[in-house]
Design a protein around this motif. Structure first.
Motif, PDB file in Angstrom:
ATOM      1  N   SER A   1       0.797  -1.517   0.665  1.00 31.98           N
ATOM      2  CA  SER A   1       0.119   0.122  -0.232  1.00 31.98           C
ATOM      3  C   SER A   1       1.182   1.585   0.105  1.00 31.98           C
ATOM      4  O   SER A   1      -0.047   2.542  -0.185  1.00 31.98           O
TER       5      SER A   1
ATOM      6  N   ASP B   1       0.266   3.231  -7.865  1.00 30.59           N
ATOM      7  CA  ASP B   1      -0.061   2.232  -8.791  1.00 30.59           C
ATOM      8  C   ASP B   1      -0.048   1.880  -9.824  1.00 30.59           C
ATOM      9  O   ASP B   1      -0.087   1.136 -10.228  1.00 30.59           O
TER      10      ASP B   1
ATOM     11  N   GLU C   1      -3.169   3.628  -2.891  1.00 26.91           N
ATOM     12  CA  GLU C   1      -3.540   2.528  -1.694  1.00 26.91           C
ATOM     13  C   GLU C   1      -2.663   3.212  -0.530  1.00 26.91           C
ATOM     14  O   GLU C   1      -3.406   3.496   0.640  1.00 26.91           O
TER      15      GLU C   1
ATOM     16  N   ARG D   1      -5.276   4.415   2.675  1.00 26.88           N
ATOM     17  CA  ARG D   1      -5.375   3.737   3.640  1.00 26.88           C
ATOM     18  C   ARG D   1      -5.571   5.156   5.146  1.00 26.88           C
ATOM     19  O   ARG D   1      -5.364   5.052   6.297  1.00 26.88           O
TER      20      ARG D   1
END
Length: 411
Positions: A121, A125, A370, A374
């Motif tokens: 994470s 991407d 991500e 998060r």
């Protein structure tokens, strides 16, 4: 009898560095290097000269075709020297994202149900989605190693926890493009290799900031983009030539069937590849170190890293002292990149206000999707990102800090 160590190589003063960049202006603090750097005159001239020179596609018996082949070979050699690979293991392409999709397709051809892929994470991407989509096509499972949301660290143990004997590949960044975290890639690679998995390392953000050695990192495949290290818009993936020979990429029938050329779709941009070699040569000349190009590059990036870390400390200290400013993460090892929030101000609005004052920063998720998810920031516009590269100055850092302080104090 004591021996006096030789003096460290002298890094070109920042004012001299800036004089090589025609696009820089004293009116604008270009703190947007993580999204792409400006280019020095040497690169501009190399691209222009290549466009003035007769070149043709490769494989011909005439001089213009041979010139193009030489340009490609020189670009491979330059990238190999930059990161410590072998020229015959350098795959060239338009950018890291395109190349990663292509490599993911080739590598995943042997995957099947029950196989597993690990992503993190912390990653951009471009080192997550290609592997998720490839796993989906193959019926493989994707497992995620999460970074620590408070510190921004990605410990090797976080990756080890999601490894198994079915893991086929671990995709991990060498440095976060959002918060700068530099995870222990070697420890992660060793853990991946212990279960028989390959490692695909995203070096796009790390390469412009620190000395790079793909073998020391344990990277089976290492991706980078030349427009992040003062070159034109191209990308590369560096791998052991033996590994590349085992992969079977989708390609046209008449296209090369051996070496890195079989991974390169279509006619390459020869003029931009001339600029890649020029960028690497220019970087190798940033200090007065002697030796071959690889030796001079290591000296240059060691010196650059030292200068950038000083500016990073100045930026972190300045922003941390402003009431209402929150920095994302506090990793121990990081590149000179910081993402932050200002209470009461949307990230996009902060970037716009700073732009009005001649300060260029980015706002949003910066494709670190991500990471922002998060941290719960996707729906609120991500964060503001300031990134310092080799041509930035202490005065520019102070200018940003002062502007953010004034913004934070505004009603």
């Amino acid at each position: 009898m004591s021996t006096i160590p030789p003096p460290a190589p002298r890094l070109m003063p920042v004012d001299e560095v800036r004089a090589h960049f025609p696009a820089l202006s004293p009116d604008v603090a270009a703190l947007d290097g993580a999204a792409g750097t400006q280019v020095p005159v040497a690169v501009v001239q190399a691209v222009a000269e290549a466009l003035r020179t007769a070149m043709a596609n490769q494989g011909g018996a005439f001089a213009a075709s041979r010139t193009s082949s030489e340009v490609v070979a020189e670009a491979r050699s330059a990238i190999a020297d930059l990161v410590g690979g072998a020229p015959e293991g350098v795959v060239l392409g338009p950018n890291m994202t395109t190349l990663t999709f292509h490599l993911a397709d080739a590598i995943s051809r042997t995957w099947g149900r029950g196989d597993e892929v690990v992503v993190t994470s912390l990653d951009h991407d471009a080192n997550v989605r290609p592997w998720r989509l490839a796993a989906e096509r193959a019926g493989a499972t994707v497992r995620v190693a999460d970074f620590d949301a408070e510190t921004g660290e990605l410990p090797a143990e976080a990756v080890q926890r999601v490894l198994s004997e079915r893991t086929r590949l671990v995709a991990v960044t060498a440095a976060s493009n959002a918060i700068g975290t530099r995870p222990g890639v070697r420890a992660i690679a060793d853990a991946a290799h212990a279960v028989g998995a390959l490692t695909y390392v995203d070096g796009v953000h790390a390469t412009p900031h620190v000395p790079t050695d793909v073998a020391q990192l344990g990277a089976d495949l290492y991706a980078c983009s030349s427009y992040k290290f003062c070159g034109p818009h191209t990308g590369a993936v560096i791998a052991d030539p033996v590994l590349l020979e085992r992969l079977r990429p989708a390609k046209l029938v008449p296209a090369p069937d051996a070496g890195p050329g079989r991974f390169e779709r279509g006619t390459p941009p020869f003029e931009l590849l001339a600029g890649v070699r020029a960028a690497v040569d220019w970087l190798a000349g940033l200090t007065d170190a002697a030796g071959d190009r690889r030796t001079r590059l290591l000296a240059a990036f060691t010196a650059v890293e030292g200068r950038l870390q000083g500016l990073l400390e100045r930026l972190v200290a300045g922003l941390s002292a402003i009431e209402g400013v929150r920095l994302l993460g506090s990793p121990r090892r990081r590149t000179s990149t910081v993402s932050f929030l200002v209470d009461g101000h949307a990230p996009g609005a902060v970037a716009s206000r700073l732009s009005e004052q001649g300060i260029a920063v980015w706002a949003g998720d910066n494709y670190a999707y991500e990471l922002m998810r998060r941290l719960g920031l996707v729906e609120t516009g991500g964060a503001v990102r300031a990134s310092i590269v080799l041509y930035n100055t202490a005065a520019e850092v102070d200018r940003l800090v002062d502007a953010v302080a004034a913004l934070g104090a505004a009603p």
